[in-house]
Each structure stands twice: as structure tokens, then as C-alpha cells.
Design an enzyme around this catalytic site. Structure first.
Site, PDB file in Angstrom:
ATOM      1  N   ASP A  56       0.860  -1.199   0.000  1.00  0.00           N
ATOM      2  CA  ASP A  56       0.000   0.000   0.000  1.00  0.00           C
ATOM      3  C   ASP A  56       0.894   1.246   0.000  1.00  0.00           C
ATOM      4  O   ASP A  56       1.740   1.414   0.879  1.00  0.00           O
ATOM      5  CB  ASP A  56      -0.904  -0.031   1.242  1.00  0.00           C
ATOM      6  CG  ASP A  56      -1.924   1.090   1.252  1.00  0.00           C
ATOM      7  OD1 ASP A  56      -3.120   0.800   1.390  1.00  0.00           O
ATOM      8  OD2 ASP A  56      -1.514   2.273   1.137  1.00  0.00           O
ATOM      9  N   ASP A 111      -3.780   2.231  -5.219  1.00  0.00           N
ATOM     10  CA  ASP A 111      -2.460   2.236  -4.560  1.00  0.00           C
ATOM     11  C   ASP A 111      -2.205   0.986  -3.724  1.00  0.00           C
ATOM     12  O   ASP A 111      -1.300   0.979  -2.901  1.00  0.00           O
ATOM     13  CB  ASP A 111      -2.313   3.498  -3.697  1.00  0.00           C
ATOM     14  CG  ASP A 111      -2.874   3.362  -2.294  1.00  0.00           C
ATOM     15  OD1 ASP A 111      -3.924   2.696  -2.130  1.00  0.00           O
ATOM     16  OD2 ASP A 111      -2.258   3.909  -1.364  1.00  0.00           O
ATOM     17  N   GLU A 112      -2.981  -0.064  -3.943  1.00  0.00           N
ATOM     18  CA  GLU A 112      -2.946  -1.169  -3.003  1.00  0.00           C
ATOM     19  C   GLU A 112      -3.219  -2.496  -3.702  1.00  0.00           C
ATOM     20  O   GLU A 112      -4.105  -2.583  -4.549  1.00  0.00           O
ATOM     21  CB  GLU A 112      -4.068  -0.879  -1.997  1.00  0.00           C
ATOM     22  CG  GLU A 112      -4.210  -1.806  -0.879  1.00  0.00           C
ATOM     23  CD  GLU A 112      -5.439  -1.461  -0.025  1.00  0.00           C
ATOM     24  OE1 GLU A 112      -6.132  -0.462  -0.290  1.00  0.00           O
ATOM     25  OE2 GLU A 112      -5.709  -2.220   0.889  1.00  0.00           O
TER      26      GLU A 112
HETATM   27  P1  TTP Z   1      -5.080   5.103   1.330  1.00  0.00           P
HETATM   28  O1  TTP Z   1      -4.097   4.042   0.987  1.00  0.00           O
HETATM   29  O2  TTP Z   1      -6.161   4.759   2.291  1.00  0.00           O
HETATM   30  O3  TTP Z   1      -4.333   6.359   1.956  1.00  0.00           O
HETATM   31  P2  TTP Z   1      -2.940   7.007   1.560  1.00  0.00           P
HETATM   32  O4  TTP Z   1      -2.221   6.209   0.539  1.00  0.00           O
HETATM   33  O5  TTP Z   1      -3.163   8.443   1.183  1.00  0.00           O
HETATM   34  O6  TTP Z   1      -2.130   7.021   2.927  1.00  0.00           O
HETATM   35  P3  TTP Z   1      -1.526   5.771   3.722  1.00  0.00           P
HETATM   36  O7  TTP Z   1      -1.845   4.542   2.919  1.00  0.00           O
HETATM   37  O8  TTP Z   1      -0.046   6.032   3.790  1.00  0.00           O
HETATM   38  O9  TTP Z   1      -2.181   5.796   5.030  1.00  0.00           O
HETATM   39  O10 TTP Z   1      -5.766   5.647   0.023  1.00  0.00           O
HETATM   40  C1  TTP Z   1      -5.077   5.777  -1.198  1.00  0.00           C
HETATM   41  C2  TTP Z   1      -5.529   7.015  -1.926  1.00  0.00           C
HETATM   42  O11 TTP Z   1      -6.932   6.941  -2.151  1.00  0.00           O
HETATM   43  C3  TTP Z   1      -5.290   8.292  -1.162  1.00  0.00           C
HETATM   44  O12 TTP Z   1      -3.997   8.838  -1.395  1.00  0.00           O
HETATM   45  C4  TTP Z   1      -6.395   9.170  -1.649  1.00  0.00           C
HETATM   46  C5  TTP Z   1      -7.530   8.245  -2.030  1.00  0.00           C
HETATM   47  N1  TTP Z   1      -8.566   8.259  -0.998  1.00  0.00           N
HETATM   48  C6  TTP Z   1      -9.636   9.143  -1.137  1.00  0.00           C
HETATM   49  O13 TTP Z   1      -9.714   9.869  -2.132  1.00  0.00           O
HETATM   50  N2  TTP Z   1     -10.597   9.174  -0.145  1.00  0.00           N
HETATM   51  C7  TTP Z   1     -10.538   8.375   0.961  1.00  0.00           C
HETATM   52  O14 TTP Z   1     -11.424   8.450   1.836  1.00  0.00           O
HETATM   53  C8  TTP Z   1      -9.446   7.450   1.096  1.00  0.00           C
HETATM   54  C9  TTP Z   1      -9.344   6.577   2.313  1.00  0.00           C
HETATM   55  C10 TTP Z   1      -8.485   7.437   0.097  1.00  0.00           C
HETATM   56 MG    MG Z   2      -2.007   4.129   0.752  1.00  0.00          MG
END
Ligand code: TTP
Ligand code: MG
Length: 403
Positions: free
Chosen positions: A11, A105-106
Site C-alpha cells: 500500500d 495504490d494497493e
Molecule cells: P489510502 O491508501 O487509504 O491512503 P494514503 O495512501 O493516502 O495514505 P496511507 O496509505 O499512507 O495511510 O488511500 C489511497 C488514496 O486513495 C489516497 O492517497 C487518496 C484516495 N482516498 C480518497 O480519495 N478518499 C478516501 O477516503 C481514502 C481513504 C483514500
Molecule cells: Mg495508501
């Protein structure tokens, strides 16, 4: 002891924000809120510099600005994030064909059986992190590796950012035990409340509870959380069934080097991919070129197709542009082209004013060639440029490997 299954979860850290910081050095080290500055909008994500102020995904922008007034607000660029997403999914695909993307992203990657080829889990995890960094030009991914999906996911999250945690199967239950019940998957706020009402606060509390009692009190939720608390999660990694890209690649009999030698193979691959797109009634929003060096290093470059297309000419043209971004003086043993960001032909396309005539001409040519191939077999027609290329290299025209 060999692991029955090896599951990796990856992720990206603060994904959208990290991409913005990568593309704009002036934003590095600064608190960012990704989103639009509008009274009713919410934050997509916050950079790690902003998170200590208590801001993050899904928070109203107004509230986030109040908590972190010095943050720079950056509007999201979805197309760019999708492009980076392609890059990281390609990297995962280099480690295993069993990749299950969960979002941009995952992804889960099933590495079971790959130990002899790729090395032990901690080595693969480090290599995945390094490969993502290389492919994206510097982004960090957090990685967890364990014996099931659930524990791998918790493991990737717990050491963020830039995390790496390997939890061996025999350690899964002890690893989970001290964590709060909010770390249980698929429980939600209501489920958490129910568990707290039973005085269960950690995952260890749930694991130690009598499963029959839990089931009586909570029904299927009880059985679910008891299984998770015992790291009992047999769900397989399911590679995306709807192909996300259509590709064609060839391992060459003799390594080639130099743009002029590579181009004919790119044309052949682009043509095949375009034909498959047309047959499937799809257009591609992007093209990827893959070259494997004689030292077995995979190099990829990708570019956006504006407007989305399925003509051989459009794919070939973009693929040729991409060739400029490789060091073509190396020797290559494999050349491939893939189309991604696939969309149905019926979807409306915009911005066709210029180049409309040329596009129609290409479409007509493609359809004529498709017809001929269908009637007389695949080898029946070759494009002039393919023939020319073969001649230029002093090869008999049949030299480009037959399909
Ligand atoms: P995440 O992987 O949940 O968050 P992140 O990558 O920003 O941070 P980290 O993993 O380091 O905690 O989500 C991936 C992307 O998805 C995030 O950059 C933006 C988008 N996203 C939204 O647009 N709204 C949301 O509610 C979430 C959770 C994510
Ligand atoms: Mg992330």
C-alpha cells in the site's frame, strides 16, 4: 518451516500527496491536503507532514484547514495517479502473476511457491519496495508479508510510512493479540461497539473468548471475528479476471539493439494489440512498451493515448514516442507493447476535431487489413513499414517471426 502460503500486501504511503511531492519538488517536506478548496468538499488524503495535525482522508476540507491552516491545498490529478498505479501494478506483476489490486495504490500479491526463485519473504519484500521506488521515480510503498491476506494487510499498515513487516505463520496469532478490535476487518463502528459491550477490547480478547458464546451473542459476526483473531483467513488472492491490459510481447531469437532494429518489432506488437482491442470492441487510453535487456532487466515506459484509440497507427505512434525514453543502445531480448486503461468503443470520445480525417483513414485501413487476415490467414498481409524494416536490415521479409 516452509510457509503454506506467502501473501504480500502493498500500500503506497500518502499516495496522492506523495505523487504531488514527487512531481513538484517545492511541495516536498510540506503539509499537503489533496482536495479542492470548497466549503462542501472533503480531503482525499494528507501528506505525512500534515497528519500530526489530526487531518486525513474523508475529513471535511473546512475542518482540515482549521486544524492545519498552513497546509497547501492541492487539487487531485486522477489521470496521473492512475498512471502511477499502472506502474506499481506492473512491478507487482513482475514478482507474481497472482496480483489482486484493491484500489489504485494497493494490492495483494500471492508469492506462494516463488521462494526458490525470489528468495525468502523479507528479501522479496525489500525487493518489491526497491522496485516500486525505481519504477515510480522515488515513491515509498509499505509492505506486509504473512500467511494470509488479513495479517498481511495489517502488517503493511502498522509500520507506515515506508514500512516493512514480515509475520511468519506461527507468529500471526501473537502478532494480532495486542492490537485493538478496530483492526479487525469488516467489523465497522457498530461491530466494535458490540464487541466492547462484551468487554472485548483487543484482538487477543476475542481470540481467547469461547467461540460458541461469541456466536450466540453476535451471530455470524462472532464467528467471523473469532476466525480472524486466530488468523484464520483462507481467502485466496484473486488476480483480476477482467484483463486490465492487453499485451503482446516476443522473445527474440537474436538480441537486438538500436531504435531502427527495435521499431519493426514494436510495430508488429502494436498491430497485434490493436487488432485484439478491435476484436474485443475496446479502445485504450494508454500504451506501454516493455523491453527486456540481455541481462533480463525489465524496462517499461508508458504514455497516454489522447483520444483513446484502437488503431494500429495510433498505438504504434505512441509506442515509438516512448522508445525515445529508453536507452536503446543496450541489447534487448524481448520487446512488448501493451494497451491499458481499456474502455468500450461505445464510450464517447472527445477532442477529435484535429486529426479526425487521418484517424478515419487509419480505421478504414485497419478494418480492411482485419478482413483480409480473417479471410486469408494471419500471414496474408504485412504492413509496408514492416516489410521495409525487414529489408532495411537485410533480412528476408519473412524474418520477423511468424505469428
Ligand atoms: P489510502 O491508501 O487509504 O491512503 P494514503 O495512501 O493516502 O495514505 P496511507 O496509505 O499512507 O495511510 O488511500 C489511497 C488514496 O486513495 C489516497 O492517497 C487518496 C484516495 N482516498 C480518497 O480519495 N478518499 C478516501 O477516503 C481514502 C481513504 C483514500
Ligand atoms: Mg495508501
Amino acid at each position: 518451516m516452509p510457509w503454506p502460503r506467502i501473501i504480500l500486501h502493498a500500500d503506497m504511503d500518502a499516495f496522492y500527496a506523495s505523487v504531488e511531492q514527487l512531481d513538484n519538488p517545492a511541495l516536498r517536506g510540506k503539509p499537503l491536503l489533496i482536495g479542492v478548496d470548497h466549503p462542501r468538499s472533503v480531503v482525499s488524503t494528507a501528506s505525512y507532514e500534515a497528519r500530526p495535525f489530526g487531518v486525513g482522508s474523508a475529513m471535511p476540507m473546512v475542518e482540515a484547514k482549521r486544524r492545519c491552516p498552513q497546509a497547501i491545498i492541492v487539487p487531485p490529478r486522477m489521470q496521473r495517479y492512475a498512471e502511477v498505479s499502472e506502474q506499481i501494478m506492473t512491478v507487482f506483476g513482475d514478482f507474481s502473476p497472482r496480483v489482486e489490486p484493491l484500489s489504485l495504490d494497493e494490492a495483494f500479491v500471492d508469492l506462494t511457491g516463488a521462494e526458490r526463485l525470489l528468495g525468502p519473504p523479507d528479501v522479496v519484500a525489500r525487493n518489491v519496495k526497491a522496485a516500486v521506488k525505481r519504477a515510480t521515480g522515488g515513491l515509498n510503498v509499505s509492505v506486509g508479508v504473512s500467511g494470509c491476506k488479513y495479517v498481511a494487510k495489517v502488517a503493511s499498515d502498522i509500520r507506515k510510512p515506508d514500512g516493512l513487516l514480515v509475520v511468519a505463520p506461527e507468529d500471526m496469532v501473537t502478532f494480532l493479540a495486542p492490537l485493538p478490535i478496530s483492526r479487525l476487518w469488516g467489523v465497522g463502528k457498530r461491530g466494535e461497539e458490540l464487541l466492547r459491550n462484551l468487554d472485548l477490547r483487543t484482538i487477543g480478547d476475542v481470540a481467547a473468548a469461547d467461540p460458541l458464546w461469541l456466536k450466540q451473542r453476535l451471530g455470524s459476526l462472532g464467528a467471523h471475528v473469532w476466525a480472524l483473531a486466530h488468523a484464520d483467513d483462507p481467502r485466496p488472492v484473486v488476480a483480476d479476471r477482467d484483463a486490465q491490459s492487453i499485451g503482446s510481447e516476443e522473445t527474440l531469437d537474436v538480441d537486438v539493439s538500436g531504435r531502427a532494429a527495435i521499431e519493426p518489432y514494436v510495430l508488429r506488437a502494436a498491430d497485434r494489440v490493436a487488432r485484439r482491442l478491435r476484436r474485443a470492441g475496446l479502445r485504450a487510453g494508454g500504451v506501454r512498451v516493455k523491453l527486456k535487456t540481455h541481462k533480463f532487466q525489465n524496462l517499461t515506459r508508458q504514455g497516454v493515448l489522447r483520444p483513446p484509440a484502437n488503431s494500429s497507427a495510433a498505438l504504434y505512434e505512441e509506442a515509438c514516442h516512448l522508445l525515445a525514453h529508453f536507452d536503446v543502445s543496450q541489447r534487448f531480448r524481448l520487446i512488448g507493447v501493451a494497451a491499458y486503461d481499456l474502455q468500450p468503443e461505445s464510450a464517447p470520445i472527445q477532442g477529435l476535431l484535429f486529426g479526425e480525417t487521418a484517424r478515419k483513414k487509419n480505421d478504414k485501413l485497419d478494418r480492411a487489413l482485419d478482413n483480409l487476415r480473417e479471410r486469408f490467414g494471419k500471414g496474408a498481409v504485412q504492413r509496408g513499414s514492416e516489410l521495409g524494416a525487414a529489408e532495411r536490415f537485410g533480412l528476408p521479409t519473412g524474418k520477423l517471426p511468424e505469428e
